[in-house]
Design a protein around this motif. Structure first.
Motif, PDB file in Angstrom:
ATOM      1  N   ASP A 159       0.775  -1.155  -0.130  1.00  0.00           N
ATOM      2  CA  ASP A 159       0.001  -0.025  -0.032  1.00  0.00           C
ATOM      3  C   ASP A 159       1.048   1.253   0.066  1.00  0.00           C
ATOM      4  O   ASP A 159       1.882   1.340   0.730  1.00  0.00           O
ATOM      5  CB  ASP A 159      -1.096   0.083   1.132  1.00  0.00           C
ATOM      6  CG  ASP A 159      -2.012  -1.241   1.217  1.00  0.00           C
ATOM      7  OD1 ASP A 159      -2.733  -1.136   0.167  1.00  0.00           O
ATOM      8  OD2 ASP A 159      -2.093  -1.826   2.244  1.00  0.00           O
ATOM      9  N   ASN A 175       0.266   5.328   0.181  1.00  0.00           N
ATOM     10  CA  ASN A 175      -0.586   6.630   0.597  1.00  0.00           C
ATOM     11  C   ASN A 175       0.128   7.811   0.273  1.00  0.00           C
ATOM     12  O   ASN A 175       0.998   8.065   1.043  1.00  0.00           O
ATOM     13  CB  ASN A 175      -1.192   6.511   1.938  1.00  0.00           C
ATOM     14  CG  ASN A 175      -2.173   5.218   2.049  1.00  0.00           C
ATOM     15  OD1 ASN A 175      -2.860   5.033   1.307  1.00  0.00           O
ATOM     16  ND2 ASN A 175      -1.908   4.420   3.160  1.00  0.00           N
ATOM     17  N   SER A 221      -4.786   6.862  -2.898  1.00  0.00           N
ATOM     18  CA  SER A 221      -3.814   5.747  -2.509  1.00  0.00           C
ATOM     19  C   SER A 221      -3.760   4.676  -3.619  1.00  0.00           C
ATOM     20  O   SER A 221      -4.529   4.465  -4.411  1.00  0.00           O
ATOM     21  CB  SER A 221      -4.552   4.968  -1.145  1.00  0.00           C
ATOM     22  OG  SER A 221      -5.712   4.450  -1.519  1.00  0.00           O
TER      23      SER A 221
END
Length: 172
Positions: free
Chosen positions: A103, A105, A161
């Motif tokens: 991930d 962001n 994101s």
């Protein structure tokens, strides 16, 4: 159940490696790094990059195939820390498939305001990402970019994101 398995995998990686998506960038000069062309190597790596806005709504899905990799033992050490999802024999070679999710962001708002006509709100600026990399940090804090894919291009807003779902196939 799937989230529990991912959480367990992520927790097991923290002891040896931490995974990051550093390298989502506009500028890359392949002649100035340690990565070499992946063609004819023992690896095939690709990533599905899912871009969502701050409300979680889907903006885009972009596939990236790795064009370069790091020919360093750290690449195999990292792959060996991941569970094998599938394995078998193909053209008399042993193959194994592993996956990792990363991930990324972006910052809430940019910190430097540029003097560009029509752009007065630093929280609504966009930038383009042309590179997706799979980067790892070892337990000493050293950073390694182990796979890189080029030429996928997507536009990202500061509150967006990106989740990259990497699939890596290794042959013997």
């Amino acid at each position: 159940m799937k989230n529990l398995v991912i959480a367990i995998i992520c927790l097991s990686l923290i002891s040896v490696f931490s995974v990051s998506a550093f390298g989502q960038s506009l500028y890359v000069n392949p002649d100035e790094d340690n990565l070499i062309k992946i063609k004819n190597s023992k690896y095939f790596a690709s990533s599905l990059n899912v871009l969502r806005n701050s409300n979680g709504e889907l903006i885009s899905v972009v596939k990236t195939e790795a064009s370069r990799y790091l020919p360093n033992p750290i690449t195999d050490q990292f792959l060996d820390s991941l569970p094998i999802l599938k394995q078998g024999i193909f053209n008399e070679k042993s193959i194994e498939m592993r996956q990792v999710t990363v991930d990324y962001n972006y910052e809430k708002c940019i910190t430097e305001v540029y003097q560009v006509p029509g752009y007065s709100d630093q929280c609504n600026w966009y930038h383009r990402a042309y590179v997706t990399s799979l980067g790892i940090n070892n337990d000493s804090g050293e950073r390694f970019e182990i796979f890189r894919g080029l030429n996928h291009s997507y536009t990202v807003k500061p509150s967006d994101s990106v989740t990259s779902f990497w699939t890596i196939i290794r042959t013997d």
